[in-house]
Design a protein around this motif. Sequence first.
Motif, PDB file in Angstrom:
ATOM      1  N   GLY A   1      56.445  14.401  50.618  1.00 22.73           N
ATOM      2  CA  GLY A   1      57.598  14.255  49.742  1.00 22.73           C
ATOM      3  C   GLY A   1      58.681  13.452  50.429  1.00 22.73           C
ATOM      4  O   GLY A   1      58.895  13.594  51.633  1.00 22.73           O
ATOM      5  N   GLY A   2      59.359  12.622  49.656  1.00 25.25           N
ATOM      6  CA  GLY A   2      60.444  11.827  50.209  1.00 25.25           C
ATOM      7  C   GLY A   2      61.699  11.952  49.376  1.00 25.25           C
ATOM      8  O   GLY A   2      61.673  11.793  48.155  1.00 25.25           O
ATOM      9  N   GLY A   3      62.822  12.294  50.021  1.00 22.48           N
ATOM     10  CA  GLY A   3      64.089  12.403  49.313  1.00 22.48           C
ATOM     11  C   GLY A   3      64.028  13.424  48.202  1.00 22.48           C
ATOM     12  O   GLY A   3      63.583  14.561  48.402  1.00 22.48           O
ATOM     13  N   ILE A   4      64.446  13.022  47.001  1.00 24.54           N
ATOM     14  CA  ILE A   4      64.440  13.961  45.879  1.00 24.54           C
ATOM     15  C   ILE A   4      63.019  14.158  45.357  1.00 24.54           C
ATOM     16  O   ILE A   4      62.792  14.908  44.395  1.00 24.54           O
ATOM     17  N   GLY A   5      62.025  13.531  46.000  1.00 24.30           N
ATOM     18  CA  GLY A   5      60.619  13.806  45.728  1.00 24.30           C
ATOM     19  C   GLY A   5      60.104  15.007  46.503  1.00 24.30           C
ATOM     20  O   GLY A   5      58.944  15.411  46.330  1.00 24.30           O
ATOM     21  N   VAL A   6      60.947  15.598  47.341  1.00 29.36           N
ATOM     22  CA  VAL A   6      60.555  16.800  48.086  1.00 29.36           C
ATOM     23  C   VAL A   6      60.427  18.031  47.180  1.00 29.36           C
ATOM     24  O   VAL A   6      59.467  18.803  47.320  1.00 29.36           O
ATOM     25  N   PRO A   7      61.362  18.280  46.242  1.00 24.61           N
ATOM     26  CA  PRO A   7      61.311  19.524  45.455  1.00 24.61           C
ATOM     27  C   PRO A   7      59.979  19.854  44.791  1.00 24.61           C
ATOM     28  O   PRO A   7      59.508  20.996  44.914  1.00 24.61           O
ATOM     29  N   PRO A   8      59.300  18.924  44.083  1.00 23.04           N
ATOM     30  CA  PRO A   8      58.044  19.327  43.433  1.00 23.04           C
ATOM     31  C   PRO A   8      56.925  19.681  44.404  1.00 23.04           C
ATOM     32  O   PRO A   8      55.936  20.308  44.012  1.00 23.04           O
ATOM     33  N   ILE A   9      57.084  19.306  45.671  1.00 25.36           N
ATOM     34  CA  ILE A   9      56.082  19.632  46.671  1.00 25.36           C
ATOM     35  C   ILE A   9      56.077  21.135  46.979  1.00 25.36           C
ATOM     36  O   ILE A   9      55.060  21.701  47.390  1.00 25.36           O
ATOM     37  N   LEU A  10      57.209  21.812  46.754  1.00 24.93           N
ATOM     38  CA  LEU A  10      57.291  23.237  47.088  1.00 24.93           C
ATOM     39  C   LEU A  10      56.348  24.076  46.242  1.00 24.93           C
ATOM     40  O   LEU A  10      55.551  24.860  46.779  1.00 24.93           O
TER      41      LEU A  10
ATOM     42  N   GLN B   1      52.840   9.134  64.299  1.00 23.27           N
ATOM     43  CA  GLN B   1      53.282   9.733  65.565  1.00 23.27           C
ATOM     44  C   GLN B   1      52.619  11.089  65.804  1.00 23.27           C
ATOM     45  O   GLN B   1      52.283  11.425  66.947  1.00 23.27           O
ATOM     46  N   GLU B   2      52.414  11.860  64.749  1.00 22.03           N
ATOM     47  CA  GLU B   2      51.829  13.192  64.893  1.00 22.03           C
ATOM     48  C   GLU B   2      50.304  13.171  64.843  1.00 22.03           C
ATOM     49  O   GLU B   2      49.665  14.204  65.054  1.00 22.03           O
ATOM     50  N   GLY B   3      49.717  12.013  64.561  1.00 20.04           N
ATOM     51  CA  GLY B   3      48.257  11.908  64.499  1.00 20.04           C
ATOM     52  C   GLY B   3      47.645  12.745  63.397  1.00 20.04           C
ATOM     53  O   GLY B   3      46.571  13.334  63.572  1.00 20.04           O
ATOM     54  N   LEU B   4      48.289  12.781  62.236  1.00 19.37           N
ATOM     55  CA  LEU B   4      47.830  13.633  61.142  1.00 19.37           C
ATOM     56  C   LEU B   4      46.686  12.978  60.373  1.00 19.37           C
ATOM     57  O   LEU B   4      46.653  11.760  60.196  1.00 19.37           O
ATOM     58  N   GLU B   5      45.776  13.816  59.901  1.00 18.59           N
ATOM     59  CA  GLU B   5      44.645  13.349  59.102  1.00 18.59           C
ATOM     60  C   GLU B   5      44.505  14.226  57.875  1.00 18.59           C
ATOM     61  O   GLU B   5      45.002  15.357  57.835  1.00 18.59           O
ATOM     62  N   ALA B   6      43.819  13.710  56.854  1.00 18.13           N
ATOM     63  CA  ALA B   6      43.658  14.482  55.616  1.00 18.13           C
ATOM     64  C   ALA B   6      42.424  14.031  54.864  1.00 18.13           C
ATOM     65  O   ALA B   6      41.944  12.911  55.031  1.00 18.13           O
ATOM     66  N   ASP B   7      41.915  14.947  54.047  1.00 22.55           N
ATOM     67  CA  ASP B   7      40.858  14.614  53.083  1.00 22.55           C
ATOM     68  C   ASP B   7      41.466  14.206  51.750  1.00 22.55           C
ATOM     69  O   ASP B   7      40.914  13.380  51.026  1.00 22.55           O
ATOM     70  N   VAL B   8      42.609  14.820  51.417  1.00 19.72           N
ATOM     71  CA  VAL B   8      43.288  14.565  50.150  1.00 19.72           C
ATOM     72  C   VAL B   8      44.790  14.527  50.391  1.00 19.72           C
ATOM     73  O   VAL B   8      45.318  15.319  51.173  1.00 19.72           O
ATOM     74  N   ILE B   9      45.465  13.589  49.719  1.00 23.15           N
ATOM     75  CA  ILE B   9      46.919  13.480  49.798  1.00 23.15           C
ATOM     76  C   ILE B   9      47.514  13.720  48.413  1.00 23.15           C
ATOM     77  O   ILE B   9      47.019  13.208  47.412  1.00 23.15           O
ATOM     78  N   PHE B  10      48.590  14.512  48.369  1.00 25.26           N
ATOM     79  CA  PHE B  10      49.398  14.673  47.166  1.00 25.26           C
ATOM     80  C   PHE B  10      50.808  14.235  47.545  1.00 25.26           C
ATOM     81  O   PHE B  10      51.341  14.705  48.561  1.00 25.26           O
ATOM     82  N   ALA B  11      51.425  13.362  46.754  1.00 27.75           N
ATOM     83  CA  ALA B  11      52.712  12.805  47.170  1.00 27.75           C
ATOM     84  C   ALA B  11      53.663  12.603  46.009  1.00 27.75           C
ATOM     85  O   ALA B  11      53.255  12.331  44.879  1.00 27.75           O
ATOM     86  N   CYS B  12      54.962  12.714  46.317  1.00 28.90           N
ATOM     87  CA  CYS B  12      56.017  12.419  45.359  1.00 28.90           C
ATOM     88  C   CYS B  12      57.195  11.844  46.129  1.00 28.90           C
ATOM     89  O   CYS B  12      57.581  12.363  47.182  1.00 28.90           O
TER      90      CYS B  12
END
Length: 273
Positions: A112-121, A192-203
Amino acid sequence: MKQKQTARVISQQEIAPGIYDMWIATDLADYAKPGQFICVYPKDKSTLLPRPISICEVDVEQKAMRIVYRVAGAGTAEFSTYHGGDSVDIMGTLGNGFPVEEGVGKKVMLMGGGIGVPPILELAKRMKIANAEAKATVTGEPKSDDCIRVVVGYRDNHLFLKEDLDKYGDVYVACEDGSAGVKGNVMDAIAQEGLEADVIFACGPMPMLRAIKKYAAEKGIKAYISLEERMACGVGACLGCVVKTKEIDHHSHVHNARICTDGPVYDAEDVEI
């Protein structure tokens, strides 16, 4: 379910400069899905159009819905003056939400980025519940909620909703000014954190979603993105919020789709942004 109703404000507070957190009493909470939104109608009739605001959290038992929004104009400025007990006209629930089932038992990254963070909760909450249910109903132990990674980007160190998100996954923060977490954006935090994923959900804002779409394509990762665009009617009648798509829209018969009805969540492969 979609209906217009007069609901009641339970509470409201400012949680960051210009960012407001409102709980609303409404039975629409029974039908809300993560990634959907509601339209909120200003009382000032000179502001003709409702304001679409994403659903941040739902409490089905209390029949309550939470919205977190940024004051950006006359309508949202009016909303920020509401107090507990005030009436508020809303329409919902609108749009298509995130396909939570696509992340069950997989290594998931919620962004989530900026006001795109809320729906991620609410998405993080539902994902944790779905993984726990899957773990309880199958033999062996699938990947569960310990595989939920939440990457959120802010302008500064006003990390609204971070403590709420901490309940549902491992949270990684990026700040544009470097005042907290990784300096930069969510893509910098992933690197920087070396994160990996099988699926991404984003807003989040369009530049962020473009970067995620590109990253997912390069890595062969399935990505679902929620598009933030200014909406007018909120119900698909005006064609004011369209996005180019690979497929022909059955309504307009061209290569576009109405974000307010066909979205706001799309498979990143299906839209041109």
